[in-house]
Design an enzyme around this catalytic site. Structure first.
Site, PDB file in Angstrom:
ATOM      1  N   LYS A 164      31.611  36.398  30.243  1.00 25.09           N
ATOM      2  CA  LYS A 164      31.362  35.595  29.322  1.00 25.09           C
ATOM      3  C   LYS A 164      30.264  36.567  29.110  1.00 25.09           C
ATOM      4  CE  LYS A 164      30.425  32.670  33.327  1.00 25.09           C
ATOM      5  NZ  LYS A 164      31.171  32.950  34.550  1.00 25.09           N
ATOM      6  N   LYS A 174      24.951  40.260  40.867  1.00 24.58           N
ATOM      7  CA  LYS A 174      23.793  39.000  40.434  1.00 24.58           C
ATOM      8  C   LYS A 174      22.160  39.354  39.959  1.00 24.58           C
ATOM      9  CE  LYS A 174      27.373  35.819  39.124  1.00 24.58           C
ATOM     10  NZ  LYS A 174      28.196  34.887  39.142  1.00 24.58           N
ATOM     11  N   LYS A 183      34.736  44.406  33.242  1.00 27.22           N
ATOM     12  CA  LYS A 183      35.835  43.117  33.381  1.00 27.22           C
ATOM     13  C   LYS A 183      35.064  42.513  31.601  1.00 27.22           C
ATOM     14  CE  LYS A 183      33.723  40.006  36.039  1.00 27.22           C
ATOM     15  NZ  LYS A 183      33.870  38.567  37.242  1.00 27.22           N
TER      16      LYS A 183
HETATM   17  P1  ATP Z   1      30.622  36.122  35.561  1.00 22.99           P
HETATM   18  O1  ATP Z   1      30.490  36.393  33.772  1.00 22.99           O
HETATM   19  O2  ATP Z   1      29.435  35.177  35.897  1.00 22.99           O
HETATM   20  O3  ATP Z   1      31.226  37.260  36.701  1.00 22.99           O
HETATM   21  P2  ATP Z   1      32.787  35.077  35.162  1.00 22.99           P
HETATM   22  O4  ATP Z   1      32.971  33.988  33.919  1.00 22.99           O
HETATM   23  O5  ATP Z   1      33.923  36.883  34.575  1.00 22.99           O
HETATM   24  O6  ATP Z   1      31.727  34.758  35.262  1.00 22.99           O
HETATM   25  P3  ATP Z   1      34.226  34.124  37.418  1.00 22.99           P
HETATM   26  O7  ATP Z   1      33.130  32.486  36.872  1.00 22.99           O
HETATM   27  O8  ATP Z   1      33.289  35.172  38.778  1.00 22.99           O
HETATM   28  O9  ATP Z   1      33.941  34.573  36.224  1.00 22.99           O
HETATM   29  O10 ATP Z   1      35.434  34.342  38.333  1.00 22.99           O
HETATM   30  C1  ATP Z   1      36.288  32.817  37.955  1.00 22.99           C
HETATM   31  C2  ATP Z   1      37.818  33.275  38.466  1.00 22.99           C
HETATM   32  O11 ATP Z   1      37.916  33.619  36.835  1.00 22.99           O
HETATM   33  C3  ATP Z   1      37.679  33.866  39.180  1.00 22.99           C
HETATM   34  O12 ATP Z   1      39.304  33.779  40.054  1.00 22.99           O
HETATM   35  C4  ATP Z   1      38.054  35.230  38.770  1.00 22.99           C
HETATM   36  O13 ATP Z   1      38.892  36.152  39.961  1.00 22.99           O
HETATM   37  C5  ATP Z   1      38.852  35.141  37.332  1.00 22.99           C
HETATM   38  N1  ATP Z   1      38.743  36.140  36.544  1.00 22.99           N
HETATM   39  C6  ATP Z   1      37.097  36.047  36.094  1.00 22.99           C
HETATM   40  N2  ATP Z   1      36.645  37.606  35.049  1.00 22.99           N
HETATM   41  C7  ATP Z   1      38.406  37.844  35.097  1.00 22.99           C
HETATM   42  C8  ATP Z   1      38.625  39.088  34.976  1.00 22.99           C
HETATM   43  N3  ATP Z   1      38.745  39.652  33.747  1.00 22.99           N
HETATM   44  N4  ATP Z   1      39.760  39.519  34.564  1.00 22.99           N
HETATM   45  C9  ATP Z   1      40.604  38.691  35.473  1.00 22.99           C
HETATM   46  N5  ATP Z   1      40.194  37.618  36.712  1.00 22.99           N
HETATM   47  C10 ATP Z   1      39.272  37.012  36.058  1.00 22.99           C
END
Ligand code: ATP
Ligand code: LTN
Length: 336
Positions: free
Chosen positions: A201, A116, A198
């Site tokens: 968004k 971040k 991964k």
């Molecule tokens: P950012 O883009 O800010 O990293 P994000 O949308 O990828 O955010 P988070 O809000 O960090 O996701 O995560 C919310 C939940 O979803 C957490 O439990 C996280 O482990 C899970 N998660 C997020 N991305 C993935 C992914 N690509 N695969 C599996 N689980 C995920």
């Protein structure tokens, strides 16, 4: 007859963007199905969201949208406690206390903090740094046994355990030491445009959102990056075929089929057949979720009743833990 106490499950997601397939398969999908077995608490981590600059109107809107999507994903408000983190003030209060039991070195080592910082170089604020102590407070307030999250949150859960053990060692048994609960399939969904990072968004082209239209989802899967080998064969090989392996992981998570079954199903078919088939399976999984979330979003009074009742139930539990903690650390009991 003596009532058997259920184990406690708790998790949250920041309402900082629309929920996507990674959030669903890695986390939310596994939440709703657990209500009979566990006492479940799920929340919108809106305080955590403030660690990155937000448009206030959007944040408010997304918090409600996320609640509607949680419910549409099968988390029944009658059987689970659904609430907004900011509505239960004990989170911020315990977060402060736990800051004092979390080491600078520990916080500096957090991968999410480093990521971040790289993404928000102009706003590396204190909240971003102490994010994990607030997350520990979220979990420890409810004496949670299990925290269902994707693989990327395992490190935060480990730190929560360390904080709980440290506090218990100083003051005696206060917190339950929780465990991360990471699914076998779907724990780490990779981006469709880049299968080595991964699904997130922050890369909207490689990311499938729960509320996305079927035709857009189909297009994203057709364009998904597959591997540059000449084999053109559906086979699980994470190291050499990360693109196809990611699609197999997604297909397995939405259909429940094993990798072996998938390899058999698509034997002799190339990626040109496999990719749209994964797209279709995802579309059919998400269709009812999108329709139900859209319906719920038109019923603001219902959503308000869900988060009001949720906050009341959550506060009741949170208050008890916080009172215990205040007493243990030596704060004078509140006279009112
Ligand atoms: P950012 O883009 O800010 O990293 P994000 O949308 O990828 O955010 P988070 O809000 O960090 O996701 O995560 C919310 C939940 O979803 C957490 O439990 C996280 O482990 C899970 N998660 C997020 N991305 C993935 C992914 N690509 N695969 C599996 N689980 C995920
Ligand atoms: N850091 C988590 C969101 C989160 C969380 C929690 C998850 C905040 N508090 C407590 C589980 C338990 C993330 O998804 N990025």
């Amino acid at each position: 007859m003596e009532e058997i106490k259920k184990k406690i499950m708790l998790s949250g997601i920041q309402p900082s963007g629309d929920l996507h397939l990674g959030n669903y398969l890695g986390a939310v999908k596994n939440w709703g199905a657990r209500a009979e077995e566990f006492d479940c608490y799920y929340f919108m981590a809106d305080l955590h969201t403030l660690t990155v600059r937000q448009d206030p109107k959007m944040l408010r809107r997304r918090s409600l949208e996320q609640l509607a999507q949680y419910i549409a994903c099968g988390i029944d408000p009658e059987k689970n406690v659904l609430f907004l983190q900011s509505h239960v003030h004990e989170h911020a209060e315990l977060g402060w206390i736990l800051n004092c039991y979390t080491m600078f070195g520990e916080l500096s080592r957090m991968t999410q903090f480093k990521d971040k910082c790289a993404k928000n170089a102009d706003n590396i604020n204190g909240g971003l740094f102490t994010y994990p102590s607030l997350m520990a407070a979220d979990i420890l307030l409810y004496q949670a046994d299990y925290v269902p999250v994707g693989e990327d949150q395992r490190q935060h859960c480990e730190l929560t355990r360390d904080i709980a053990v440290r506090f218990n060692n100083i003051y005696g048994e206060t917190f339950k030491v929780p465990e991360a609960y990471v699914p076998k399939a779907g724990a780490r969904v990779m981006g469709l445009g880049n299968p080595t990072s991964k699904m997130s968004k922050s890369d909207p082209n490689g990311c499938v959102f729960l509320m996305e239209k079927p035709e857009d989802i189909a297009r994203k899967f057709k364009r998904a990056i597959t591997d540059s080998d000449t084999e053109n064969c559906v086979r699980f090989d994470q190291a050499n075929k990360p693109g196809v392996s990611n699609l197999m992981n997604i297909y397995s998570a939405v259909t429940g089929k094993s990798f072996e079954e998938i390899e058999k199903e698509f034997a002799g078919c190339g990626y040109g057949v496999f990719k749209p088939a994964v797209g279709d399976a995802v579309i059919e999984t998400l269709r009812p979720i999108r329709e139900e979330a859209t319906r719920l979003l038109n019923d603001k009074a219902y959503l308000c009743s869900v988060y009001t009742e949720g906050a009341q139930k959550a506060s009741f539990i949170a208050r008890k833990t916080l009172r215990k903690v205040y007493k243990k650390v030596g704060l004078v009991e509140k006279p009112f």
